[in-house]
Structures are given as structure tokens and as C-alpha cells.
Design an enzyme around this catalytic site. Structure first.
Site, PDB file in Angstrom:
ATOM      1  N   GLN A 269     -62.806 130.820 -34.237  1.00 30.10           N
ATOM      2  CA  GLN A 269     -62.257 131.383 -33.197  1.00 30.10           C
ATOM      3  C   GLN A 269     -62.361 130.495 -31.753  1.00 30.10           C
ATOM      4  O   GLN A 269     -61.455 130.380 -31.097  1.00 30.10           O
ATOM      5  CB  GLN A 269     -62.767 132.880 -33.002  1.00 30.10           C
ATOM      6  CG  GLN A 269     -61.890 133.512 -32.162  1.00 30.10           C
ATOM      7  CD  GLN A 269     -62.369 135.164 -32.069  1.00 30.10           C
ATOM      8  OE1 GLN A 269     -63.390 135.442 -32.757  1.00 30.10           O
ATOM      9  NE2 GLN A 269     -61.898 135.851 -31.444  1.00 30.10           N
ATOM     10  N   GLU A 270     -63.659 130.006 -31.589  1.00 28.06           N
ATOM     11  CA  GLU A 270     -63.777 129.353 -30.313  1.00 28.06           C
ATOM     12  C   GLU A 270     -63.183 128.055 -30.413  1.00 28.06           C
ATOM     13  O   GLU A 270     -62.360 127.797 -29.158  1.00 28.06           O
ATOM     14  CB  GLU A 270     -65.367 129.089 -30.060  1.00 28.06           C
ATOM     15  CG  GLU A 270     -65.628 128.482 -28.593  1.00 28.06           C
ATOM     16  CD  GLU A 270     -67.014 128.380 -28.357  1.00 28.06           C
ATOM     17  OE1 GLU A 270     -67.395 127.841 -27.209  1.00 28.06           O
ATOM     18  OE2 GLU A 270     -67.733 128.871 -29.137  1.00 28.06           O
ATOM     19  N   PHE A 271     -62.978 127.507 -31.379  1.00 25.82           N
ATOM     20  CA  PHE A 271     -62.416 125.947 -31.741  1.00 25.82           C
ATOM     21  C   PHE A 271     -60.769 126.301 -31.325  1.00 25.82           C
ATOM     22  O   PHE A 271     -60.403 125.503 -30.581  1.00 25.82           O
ATOM     23  CB  PHE A 271     -62.710 125.441 -32.801  1.00 25.82           C
ATOM     24  CG  PHE A 271     -62.020 124.040 -33.143  1.00 25.82           C
ATOM     25  CD1 PHE A 271     -62.624 122.831 -32.821  1.00 25.82           C
ATOM     26  CD2 PHE A 271     -60.672 124.083 -33.621  1.00 25.82           C
ATOM     27  CE1 PHE A 271     -61.917 121.903 -32.915  1.00 25.82           C
ATOM     28  CE2 PHE A 271     -60.116 122.775 -33.761  1.00 25.82           C
ATOM     29  CZ  PHE A 271     -60.670 121.749 -33.446  1.00 25.82           C
ATOM     30  N   ASP A 272     -60.418 127.303 -32.081  1.00 32.81           N
ATOM     31  CA  ASP A 272     -58.928 127.810 -31.745  1.00 32.81           C
ATOM     32  C   ASP A 272     -58.478 128.115 -30.682  1.00 32.81           C
ATOM     33  O   ASP A 272     -57.336 127.715 -30.130  1.00 32.81           O
ATOM     34  CB  ASP A 272     -58.414 128.924 -32.985  1.00 32.81           C
ATOM     35  CG  ASP A 272     -58.567 128.396 -34.501  1.00 32.81           C
ATOM     36  OD1 ASP A 272     -58.843 127.210 -34.471  1.00 32.81           O
ATOM     37  OD2 ASP A 272     -58.723 129.232 -35.396  1.00 32.81           O
TER      38      ASP A 272
ATOM     39  N   SER B  78     -52.392  92.065 -52.480  1.00 34.03           N
ATOM     40  CA  SER B  78     -52.769  92.823 -53.883  1.00 34.03           C
ATOM     41  C   SER B  78     -54.336  92.043 -54.478  1.00 34.03           C
ATOM     42  O   SER B  78     -54.434  90.839 -54.027  1.00 34.03           O
ATOM     43  CB  SER B  78     -52.112  92.846 -54.744  1.00 34.03           C
ATOM     44  OG  SER B  78     -51.716  91.791 -55.357  1.00 34.03           O
TER      45      SER B  78
ATOM     46  N   GLU C 186     -67.380  98.525 -54.168  1.00 37.04           N
ATOM     47  CA  GLU C 186     -66.830  99.616 -53.579  1.00 37.04           C
ATOM     48  C   GLU C 186     -65.910 100.495 -54.605  1.00 37.04           C
ATOM     49  O   GLU C 186     -65.288  99.815 -55.713  1.00 37.04           O
ATOM     50  CB  GLU C 186     -65.774  99.377 -52.425  1.00 37.04           C
ATOM     51  CG  GLU C 186     -66.599  98.691 -51.396  1.00 37.04           C
ATOM     52  CD  GLU C 186     -65.633  98.137 -50.434  1.00 37.04           C
ATOM     53  OE1 GLU C 186     -66.071  97.680 -49.193  1.00 37.04           O
ATOM     54  OE2 GLU C 186     -64.147  98.036 -50.659  1.00 37.04           O
TER      55      GLU C 186
ATOM     56  N   LYS D 203     -62.694 101.994 -56.090  1.00 36.64           N
ATOM     57  CA  LYS D 203     -61.306 101.897 -55.899  1.00 36.64           C
ATOM     58  C   LYS D 203     -60.528 103.112 -56.020  1.00 36.64           C
ATOM     59  O   LYS D 203     -60.118 103.626 -56.981  1.00 36.64           O
ATOM     60  CB  LYS D 203     -60.774 100.894 -57.064  1.00 36.64           C
ATOM     61  CG  LYS D 203     -59.352 100.482 -56.893  1.00 36.64           C
ATOM     62  CD  LYS D 203     -58.999  99.539 -58.101  1.00 36.64           C
ATOM     63  CE  LYS D 203     -57.490  98.951 -57.826  1.00 36.64           C
ATOM     64  NZ  LYS D 203     -56.517 100.014 -57.985  1.00 36.64           N
TER      65      LYS D 203
ATOM     66  N   ASP E  81     -57.888 106.029 -55.671  1.00 40.39           N
ATOM     67  CA  ASP E  81     -56.703 106.066 -55.973  1.00 40.39           C
ATOM     68  C   ASP E  81     -55.549 106.888 -54.965  1.00 40.39           C
ATOM     69  O   ASP E  81     -55.501 108.035 -55.042  1.00 40.39           O
ATOM     70  CB  ASP E  81     -56.531 106.755 -57.432  1.00 40.39           C
ATOM     71  CG  ASP E  81     -55.174 106.615 -58.117  1.00 40.39           C
ATOM     72  OD1 ASP E  81     -54.430 105.648 -57.610  1.00 40.39           O
ATOM     73  OD2 ASP E  81     -54.782 107.245 -59.153  1.00 40.39           O
TER      74      ASP E  81
ATOM     75  N   ARG F 225     -48.725 100.186 -46.622  1.00 36.69           N
ATOM     76  CA  ARG F 225     -48.821  98.588 -47.207  1.00 36.69           C
ATOM     77  C   ARG F 225     -47.362  97.936 -47.204  1.00 36.69           C
ATOM     78  O   ARG F 225     -47.356  96.879 -46.920  1.00 36.69           O
ATOM     79  CB  ARG F 225     -49.386  98.654 -48.549  1.00 36.69           C
ATOM     80  CG  ARG F 225     -49.565  97.229 -49.134  1.00 36.69           C
ATOM     81  CD  ARG F 225     -50.273  97.383 -50.405  1.00 36.69           C
ATOM     82  NE  ARG F 225     -50.484  95.662 -51.187  1.00 36.69           N
ATOM     83  CZ  ARG F 225     -49.595  95.368 -51.663  1.00 36.69           C
ATOM     84  NH1 ARG F 225     -48.482  95.766 -51.880  1.00 36.69           N
ATOM     85  NH2 ARG F 225     -49.825  93.953 -52.183  1.00 36.69           N
TER      86      ARG F 225
ATOM     87  N   TYR G 167     -60.244 107.066 -46.342  1.00 29.97           N
ATOM     88  CA  TYR G 167     -61.583 106.214 -46.281  1.00 29.97           C
ATOM     89  C   TYR G 167     -61.269 104.931 -45.873  1.00 29.97           C
ATOM     90  O   TYR G 167     -60.502 104.128 -46.399  1.00 29.97           O
ATOM     91  CB  TYR G 167     -62.295 106.214 -47.878  1.00 29.97           C
ATOM     92  CG  TYR G 167     -62.949 107.154 -48.236  1.00 29.97           C
ATOM     93  CD1 TYR G 167     -63.900 108.118 -47.289  1.00 29.97           C
ATOM     94  CD2 TYR G 167     -63.088 107.764 -49.370  1.00 29.97           C
ATOM     95  CE1 TYR G 167     -64.777 109.091 -47.843  1.00 29.97           C
ATOM     96  CE2 TYR G 167     -63.805 108.920 -49.810  1.00 29.97           C
ATOM     97  CZ  TYR G 167     -64.665 109.615 -49.119  1.00 29.97           C
ATOM     98  OH  TYR G 167     -65.301 110.766 -49.189  1.00 29.97           O
TER      99      TYR G 167
ATOM    100  N   LYS H 163     -61.090  97.659 -63.530  1.00 33.61           N
ATOM    101  CA  LYS H 163     -60.600  99.103 -63.883  1.00 33.61           C
ATOM    102  C   LYS H 163     -61.139  99.554 -64.894  1.00 33.61           C
ATOM    103  O   LYS H 163     -61.233  99.055 -66.128  1.00 33.61           O
ATOM    104  CB  LYS H 163     -58.998  99.005 -63.958  1.00 33.61           C
ATOM    105  CG  LYS H 163     -58.412  98.483 -62.628  1.00 33.61           C
ATOM    106  CD  LYS H 163     -56.963  98.521 -62.689  1.00 33.61           C
ATOM    107  CE  LYS H 163     -56.502  99.966 -62.276  1.00 33.61           C
ATOM    108  NZ  LYS H 163     -55.038 100.041 -62.151  1.00 33.61           N
TER     109      LYS H 163
ATOM    110  N   CYS I 246     -46.148 140.867 -72.420  1.00 36.23           N
ATOM    111  CA  CYS I 246     -47.099 140.457 -71.455  1.00 36.23           C
ATOM    112  C   CYS I 246     -48.391 140.749 -72.223  1.00 36.23           C
ATOM    113  O   CYS I 246     -48.715 141.803 -72.879  1.00 36.23           O
ATOM    114  CB  CYS I 246     -47.179 141.226 -70.174  1.00 36.23           C
ATOM    115  SG  CYS I 246     -48.758 140.748 -68.914  1.00 36.23           S
TER     116      CYS I 246
ATOM    117  N   CYS J 261     -50.633 143.809 -70.232  1.00 39.16           N
ATOM    118  CA  CYS J 261     -50.095 145.057 -69.950  1.00 39.16           C
ATOM    119  C   CYS J 261     -48.994 145.512 -71.047  1.00 39.16           C
ATOM    120  O   CYS J 261     -48.784 146.590 -71.092  1.00 39.16           O
ATOM    121  CB  CYS J 261     -49.603 145.258 -68.706  1.00 39.16           C
ATOM    122  SG  CYS J 261     -48.201 144.561 -68.354  1.00 39.16           S
TER     123      CYS J 261
ATOM    124  N   CYS K 123     -44.166 138.570 -66.168  1.00 40.16           N
ATOM    125  CA  CYS K 123     -44.240 139.727 -66.526  1.00 40.16           C
ATOM    126  C   CYS K 123     -43.971 140.536 -65.142  1.00 40.16           C
ATOM    127  O   CYS K 123     -44.278 140.477 -64.086  1.00 40.16           O
ATOM    128  CB  CYS K 123     -45.753 140.115 -66.679  1.00 40.16           C
ATOM    129  SG  CYS K 123     -46.114 141.999 -66.739  1.00 40.16           S
TER     130      CYS K 123
ATOM    131  N   CYS L  34     -49.825 145.407 -63.752  1.00 44.31           N
ATOM    132  CA  CYS L  34     -50.503 144.580 -64.685  1.00 44.31           C
ATOM    133  C   CYS L  34     -51.724 144.198 -63.852  1.00 44.31           C
ATOM    134  O   CYS L  34     -51.542 143.624 -62.836  1.00 44.31           O
ATOM    135  CB  CYS L  34     -49.529 143.362 -64.761  1.00 44.31           C
ATOM    136  SG  CYS L  34     -50.101 142.117 -65.797  1.00 44.31           S
TER     137      CYS L  34
END
Length: 672
Positions: A32-35, A80, A111, A113, A115, A134, A220, A309, A403, A406, A421, A427
């Protein structure tokens, strides 16, 4: 206080708090304080736009509209890497490095890799200046506004940074965010996203950075480039990047020789599945930067680096049965139960088959030997059947007509993939799922009342609707008698319920779980109508004219509003003091120059975002609508406007004007 000084103070403080929260997992102040600080800064920047900083914390939430992505040339080509699936190839790579360095000692850095989407970031005097994809390795798209919404990414670097630095890294969508997004899409009967990488790539291409912010992307860093030599090794540059406040995955390791590289690869073959992001291999780099220069480059890739890989994760197992689960919106989703099989670091017992169409497409039958993979290495899914191993007499799977929870006959709305449903009020799984949605983090975020607890309360008959939650404080004595709930837990729960009464109205609207009303739509509706009563009083036709709402959403919301049970629910929430209106003053009227005129905005505009133009029109007495009719005053056309809207406006003889022509309708100060 001087506005410039206050803007500077708030900017520095919010940058610090963001860094503490996202880099060190430390919350120095309440949400709340941050907002409140962020809202104050936003108001000051609107009042004094010339004092706003390009890398202000307010840019985290987006709002910039990009009509077309410019391109930029990379100062250093984004090459690449050569790939291999073979450890023998890695040993050959090591031999080539040894020959190239003429027997000098060397070491590697390994490191993960990740995705995601490769990104180049340019910082000048510590300030983020530009983000470029890229592209083809030589040129890429400038997506700076979208990159600024990544909350883990510092908009300005900490001390001891070079004056000019380029940071390379990977933008990705965390697995949990991807799962949440797909779950919401599945509930709404929408096509699922294929994998987190595609989801991240698609988000970066969005023209509205506010929508990008909602995708909660992360970054990252894996490389630092500077004019001249600032570091002696790659490992030193990674340590420096982390010290500047850049997010660097702690999974990297310096390896003294190729055997240590292989040990790292073996160690992470299974451990990588514990990470919050997908990885599909390991990148191996010579650590010493002068030795990298000595080894040089080929036309396409560096000679000092290679990517190993891991083989694709797949398994073959038996399909035991299909279970049908009912979600919050009534969508019935089939889940395959399998003979347990190891896959990508876990034991897989269940897999998704999405819907009836997928079952028919795969021609699944109970007892089949099926092939299972992890979609994006997250969600196990059946990808095929070993028909040679099919049991004799296996019958095609019949999708249920009622269903499973139910017994209500299922319906399949035209154009949708899921059976549903329609028993919304009776339900049990739907009722429970709506409660879980209401208390979730993106909705009311009620501390102490998570999905498990609210589900338990539902099973015990304590809560059936969101309004019942606000009766729980009066039932404290009854709650104390429940197992696994101590007095402290109950007090925290009651405090969380009370705190939920301070959330913004748009989150309450989203939390109600109305079909098709997601976070963005709830925000648009709240901004337009400003309170729940006005929304419920509006017709479907009127709501369809709200920008970015449309007919399907409007019909769903109007139907929801007409149901007596929902009207009673809203009355009870109002009695419990749950926020059902936007607080603060509506947009201040500047003039009545556009009074009586209605506008549709379409396309991407050059000088203002669509939201800014909407606000200008409303400030001068005009109204915004989402559809074209004979009563429309003007269609404001930006670039890439759909041809159907232009054609309809022309047929109905609605005037089509440009952004500049709209501004010319305003008082001179605005037009200037």
C-alpha cells in the site's frame, strides 16, 4: 516541496525499493505504501511532464503505444552459437581451444541456456537508453518501452559502472506466469500458448506496453560489452553486472577444465527443472577475454564458445483413464491418467489432452501406449499413440454428455473448443473455483485465505459466495473449533479480509470471475464507468462501445448483471464495504468544446497514445465509443487501422479525421 525535488526523491526511493524487492527479496515497505508513492509520482509527472524522467518507475506499468518498431544496428554483432548434443563433440571443441591457445592455460564458464528472447540493452551513464532484439544478428527491433516494463531489470545501474555499456541477456516468461496465463485462456476456451518462449516473444512485439507489463516478463544478463577493456575475464564481468543491480542467474560456474564442464552438465541434467525458467542446454565459454580475442570468430559463431543441448524430454507409457475436471467458467477439461513414468526430472502421472477435438485428433483409447512430452518442458502432454501396441478391441473414448460433478447436460457454444457445464449456481467445482479466484493474488489477495483454506471452508459450508467471506469475522468462535486453525491464523485471516477492502475497484471487478472479464478489461470498464452500479445498469450495446471491450465481453457481462443472484451478491459486497467504485476525482473537465460529440479511435497514433487521446476527448466534453454507427460524430484514424472500420464509416458517411485534425478541434493550447 519543490516538484522537481519531490520527483527526484520519489524516483530514487522507488528505484531502491524495486531493487530490494526483485533482486534481494526484501520488502522494506508495504504494498500500500509503495503504491501510494508510485501514484504520487505519477500525478506529479502528469502535472509537470517536462520534469518526468525517461526511466521513471512509472514506466514499469507501461502505457506507451508504438505504432511501428524502429530498427537499430547492433554495435557488436549478436552471433549465434554452434550447438551439439554430444559430449564427444565437446571434447573436440576443447581440443580446438587448446590448439588455438597454443598450450596456454585456460578455463571455462558454464551458464544455463535459457529459453527466451535474446536482448541487447544499452546503458549510458548508468541510464537505460535502448533495448533491441537480436533480429538477424546485425539489426534488431527497438523495443525500449516494452523492456522498461520488466520489473527485475534496473532502469539505472548502481555505482562503479562504465559510462557506456551494452548488456546482453535473455528475456523470458517465468514458468508459473506461463501456466497462469494458459490456465486463464483454457478457462475462457481460447487457444493455448505453445510455450513460454513464444509467449515472451509475442509479448515483446505488442504495441501497447501496458499489455506487456501484464505479461510479467523477466530478464537474465549473460554478457557485458564495453568500448575498450574493462574486465580481464567473462566471470569478472558477470560479477560486475550483478553488482550494478542487473539480474544474473546464480547458476553459472567457472570450470578449470573440460571434465569440470562435463560434471556441470551432468549435475544440471535434472536440477535444471527446478529453475523458474525453461532451459534447454548449457553454454560453455572460454573465460579469459584476451583468449577469446585470440581464438576469434567464424562467419556465424565464436570459436571460444559452444552450446550443449540436452535431448528432448519424452517418454512412452500407458493411458489408464481420462478424468474430466470442471473449471471456474464451467469449461470441462480432460486430463489423462498414466502409468507413472520419469520425464524431465519428475515422475509424470497425468498429462493434458486439452479438449474433445484433441482426443479425436489423436484417436486416443484407454489402454493405448502413448508418447508424452513436456510442452515447453513444463506441462506434460500426450503427443501421439503407438498404434502398433494398441490393445485388441480398444474402443474410442466417448466424451461425457453430462457434467461429471453435478450431472447437468453439457453445452458446447458455437466456435468454442470446450464443452461447458451451464449450472453456474449449483455446480460445486465452479463455485469453489470462483472463490479461489476471488481471493487470489491478482484479485483481492486476501492474506491467510488461500486456495486451500477457502476450498476447505467451501466444503464445510462456511462460504459459498465471495460475500460470505466478509461474514467470517463474526464467526470467529466457530472458526477456532476447526482443526489446523489456531487463533493466530484466524486473526491473520480476519486482518486479511479487512485489508481486502482497500484494493482498487478494478481488482474487485476482476475478482468476481465474470467470464471474459480479465485484468485489462476490468481496468478499462472501471475507468469508463467508475462504479459497479453504472456497469450493471449499462446495456450490452452500450458496454460494447467501451474501447477494447467488444460484443462478446459485453454480452457476458450484461447477462451476469441481469441475474438476481449476482445483483444480491453485489448488494452484500457493498454492505460489507468492499470497494465498488473508483476513488479519486474523475478526469478534470478542461472545456466543453467537444460536448455532444462521440468518437471512435482506431489504429496507432504518432504523438499520443490511444489512452491519452481518449482522456483529451473526455476532458473537453466528448464521449468515447467502441463501435461505428450513424450517430457517430468522428472516426479518428491512426496508422494500421482496420479496413473494415474505414469501409463502414465511409458507407455510413461518418467523417474520418486524423490525429492532427482531432487536435485542431481542441482549444489552441491543446492543439499546439
Amino acid at each position: 516541496m519543490d516538484p522537481q525535488q519531490r520527483i527526484q526523491e520519489l524516483t530514487q526511493r522507488l528505484h531502491h525499493l524495486n531493487n530490494q524487492y526483485y533482486q534481494h527479496d526484501i520488502s522494506e515497505v508495504s504494498d500500500q505504501e509503495f503504491d501510494a508513492m508510485l501514484a504520487e509520482l505519477n500525478q506529479l509527472e502528469k502535472a509537470y511532464p517536462d520534469l518526468a524522467q525517461p526511466n521513471s518507475p512509472t514506466q514499469r506499468v507501461g502505457g506507451t503505444i508504438t505504432k511501428q518498431f524502429a530498427t537499430a544496428q547492433h554495435r557488436y554483432p549478436m552471433l549465434s552459437l554452434g550447438n551439439t548434443y554430444s559430449e564427444d563433440d565437446l571434447r573436440e571443441f576443447d581440443e580446438r581451444v587448446q590448439r588455438g591457445l597454443e598450450g596456454a592455460p585456460y578455463s571455462y564458464v558454464c551458464e544455463q541456456k535459457f529459453d527466451g528472447v535474446a536482448m541487447s540493452l544499452h546503458y549510458a551513464t548508468g541510464e537505460l537508453q535502448q533495448g533491441v532484439t537480436r533480429g538477424d544478428g546485425t539489426r534488431g527491433d527497438v523495443v525500449t518501452a516494452n523492456v522498461r516494463t520488466i520489473r527485475t531489470l534496473p532502469l539505472h545501474l548502481h555505482a562503479n559502472f562504465p559510462a557506456d555499456v551494452e548488456v546482453r541477456g535473455e528475456v523470458f516468461m517465468p514458468n508459473q506466469v506461463f501456466n497462469d496465463l494458459n490456465q486463464e485462456r483454457e478457462q475462457n476456451g481460447e487457444a493455448l500458448l505453445a510455450n513460454p518462449r513464444n509467449a515472451a516473444s509475442g509479448a515483446l512485439k505488442l504495441q501497447d506496453s501496458a499489455l506487456v507489463a501484464a505479461r510479467r516478463l523477466r530478464f537474465y544478463a549473460y554478457s557485458v560489452l564495453t568500448p575498450g577493456r574493462h574486465f580481464t575475464s567473462h566471470s569478472e564481468s558477470l560479477e560486475a553486472a550483478a553488482a550494478w543491480g542487473l539480474p544474473v542467474s546464480p547458476t553459472w560456474r567457472r570450470c578449470a577444465n573440460i571434465q569440470e564442464v562435463l560434471d556441470y552438465i551432468h549435475e544440471w541434467a535434472q536440477k535444471r527443472f527446478e529453475l523458474p525458467v525453461n532451459t534447454d542446454g548449457i553454454v560453455i565459454k572460454v573465460d579469459n577475454l584476451r583468449q577469446q580475442d585470440q581464438l576469434g570468430l567464424t562467419a556465424k559463431s565464436p570459436r571460444w564458445a559452444i552450446a550443449y543441448k540436452y535431448p528432448a524430454a519424452a517418454a512412452r507409457t500407458e493411458l489408464l483413464r481420462i478424468e474430466y475436471n470442471v473449471g471456474r467458467t464451467g469449461a470441462v477439461t480432460p486430463v489423462a491418467h498414466l502409468t507413472p513414468v520419469p520425464l524431465a526430472g519428475t515422475i509424470v502421472k497425468r498429462a493434458s489432452v486439452h479438449n474433445a477435438n484433441q482426443i479425436a485428433l489423436l484417436d486416443l483409447r484407454i489402454g493405448d501406449m502413448v508418447f508424452v512430452e513436456k510442452g515447453g518442458e513444463i506441462i506434460p502432454k500426450i503427443t501421439g499413440v503407438d498404434f502398433a501396441a494398441r490393445p485388441a478391441g480398444a474402443e474410442p473414448i466417448r466424451y461425457p454428455s453430462e457434467c461429471p460433478a453435478c450431472g447437468t447436460p453439457l453445452v458446447r457454444p458455437e466456435g468454442e473448443a470446450h464443452y461447458r457445464c451451464p449450472n453456474e449456481r449449483g455446480c460445486p467445482p465452479q463455485l469453489k473455483a470462483r472463490l479461489e479466484h476471488y481471493v487470489s493474488r491478482k484479485a483481492l489477495n486476501i492474506d491467510g485465505l488461500g486456495a486451500e483454506t477457502v476450498g476447505r471452508f467451501f466444503d464445510l459450508g462456511l462460504v459459498k459466495t465471495p460475500a460470505d467471506i466478509y461474514d467470517l469475522p463474526q464467526r470467529r468462535a466457530e472458526l477456532i473449533g476447526l482443526e489446523r486453525l489456531g487463533e493466530k491464523s484466524i486473526d491473520n485471516l480476519i486482518a486479511g479480509i479487512e485489508k481486502s477492502k482497500t484494493v482498487p475497484f478494478e481488482r474487485v471487478l476482476f475478482g468476481l470471475g465474470i467470464r471474459y472479464v480479465g485484468e485489462t478489461v476490468a481496468q478499462k470498464l472501471a475507468q469508463h464507468y467508475r462504479n459497479m452500479a453504472a456497469i450493471m445498469a449499462a446495456s450490452a450495446k452500450e458496454m460494447a462501445e467501451v474501447p477494447e471491450v467488444g460484443g462478446v465481453i459485453a454480452d457476458s457481462l450484461a447477462l451476469w448483471s441481469q441475474q438476481p443472484e449476482n445483483q444480491h451478491l453485489v448488494q452484500r459486497l457493498q454492505a460489507a464495504a468492499v470497494p465498488l467504485e473508483v476513488t479519486g476525482e474523475p478526469p478534470k473537465a478542461v472545456s466543453d468544446r467537444l460536448a455532444g460529440l462521440t468518437f471512435v479511435l482506431s489504429g496507432v497514433f504518432e504523438n499520443y497514445s490511444r489512452e491519452q487521446l481518449q482522456e483529451l476527448i473526455q476532458q473537453h466534453g466528448g464521449k468515447i465509443t467502441g463501435s461505428i454507427s450513424k450517430k457517430l460524430s468522428y472516426l479518428v484514424a491512426g496508422e494500421n487501422m482496420g479496413p473494415a472500420k474505414r469501409e463502414k464509416a465511409t458507407t455510413l458517411k461518418v467523417p474520418i479525421i486524423s490525429e492532427n485534425e482531432l487536435l485542431a478541434l481542441l482549444p489552441t493550447a491543446e492543439a499546439d
